[in-house]
Design an enzyme around this catalytic site. Sequence first.
Site, PDB file in Angstrom:
ATOM      1  N   GLU A 290     -14.275  -3.939 -30.412  1.00 50.14           N
ATOM      2  CA  GLU A 290     -14.960  -4.969 -29.639  1.00 50.14           C
ATOM      3  C   GLU A 290     -16.228  -4.407 -29.001  1.00 50.14           C
ATOM      4  OE1 GLU A 290     -12.592  -7.531 -26.719  1.00 50.14           O
ATOM      5  OE2 GLU A 290     -13.571  -6.115 -25.394  1.00 50.14           O
TER       6      GLU A 290
ATOM      7  N   TYR B 280     -20.864 -11.485 -27.160  1.00 50.75           N
ATOM      8  CA  TYR B 280     -19.580 -10.838 -27.442  1.00 50.75           C
ATOM      9  C   TYR B 280     -19.400 -10.767 -28.945  1.00 50.75           C
ATOM     10  CZ  TYR B 280     -14.610 -10.032 -27.971  1.00 50.75           C
ATOM     11  OH  TYR B 280     -13.406  -9.501 -28.345  1.00 50.75           O
TER      12      TYR B 280
END
Length: 389
Positions: free
Chosen positions: A198, A110
């Site tokens: 993101e 991530y």
Amino acid sequence: MGAATQEIRLKLQEYRSKEILARHGVPLLGGATATTPEQARAAAADIAGPVVVKAQVLVGGRGKAGGVKLAANPDETADRAREIIGLDIKGTTVKTVLVAPAAEIAHESYLGLILDRATRAITVIASAEGGVEIEETAKTNPEAILRLRLHPLIGLQEHQVRRVGFFLGIPAELRNDFAALLRGLHAAFMESDADLAEVNPLVVTDGGRLLALDAKIVLDDSALPRHPDLEAMRDLNEEEPSEIAAREAGISFIKLEGTIGCMVNGAGLAMTTMDLVKLAGGEPANFLDIGGGAKADRVAAAFRIILDDPNVKAILINIFGGITRGDEVARGIVEARAGLTRDVPMVVRIVGTNADEAEPILAEANLITADSLDDAAAKAVAAAEGRTA
Ligand code: GDP
Ligand code: MN
């Protein structure tokens, strides 16, 4: 549609977010969008090789909800697209899919940048546990998350880039690629005035490449006048029609779940009005700041937007006359109300400039008036319940 709980921000679909990241050199596998199985088949035929078919909806966890599927060839792609288009994912119906080359994943991480209001800084967030939502990791395994606050003036520094790469366990031969990727993500974030950028998952493939497999960019609405190209990426399918209408009329509006429609001038006064509605035992149906110079056409648009919500049982109008003159607003309200197709009890509080002149205009039109905001809130809540306060 969940818009009720959102701040005023523009969430971009994955394929749009990827367009922006690609402009900044972030490596990813592009693909094409499709709204029918046939289009999906054609997109897969252009790719040659296995593809992934991905629902384009603005919610997380599409994979778990059946919105992300692999397909080996164009026929399978059409089948998968047929399954995904029309699927309901957390209350949103899928209209568009992205067909992209499939990656063979060796590891998922991530990587995100957020405008962190708590630390008042743009912050890098990284976790070697990719593919799961970061909120989930924050709950179950918080030490697996690295948070790096960026200097407000210097921005992303070289040592920080290296530290994130080490933290994620990026193999040595990919560290330069990772550095370029993080810098690209940062540049995209800064240039688009984002609140969030993101990549989840950021993958290392079996072939030893770094790729952004999923992307999500959220923009600050207040900065959109600087970015007409990004404004054009808005997906109107996923917005409340009333919020679209409000934006077109220049009204700040957020739909909520209650029964008391609120029409107020000024954001702070609108918040206070909502608080007092709650204190009086009611629930506001919306936040609405009508802006300056509440003229009849703007008031009429606000009425339509508020009354478009079938839950609204009464309207509380709270206007503070400064430059805006109370009698003009009162005339605007009476005029706009005459053109409405649905009517509900209306409680009007006008104070400030020419409030005295407003009073008889409102009384003559049979609008409920109030001299204090507490009184107005109590009367609106009572009216919504069919009582008089
Ligand atoms: P999300 O669930 O809405 O976040 O959608 P993602 O795009 O992140 O996809 C969810 C998961 O599907 C990823 O974490 C991957 O494990 C898997 N996935 C997505 N794209 C591919 C792909 O190209 N190849 C493979 N093998 N898996 C993929
Ligand atoms: Mn994802």
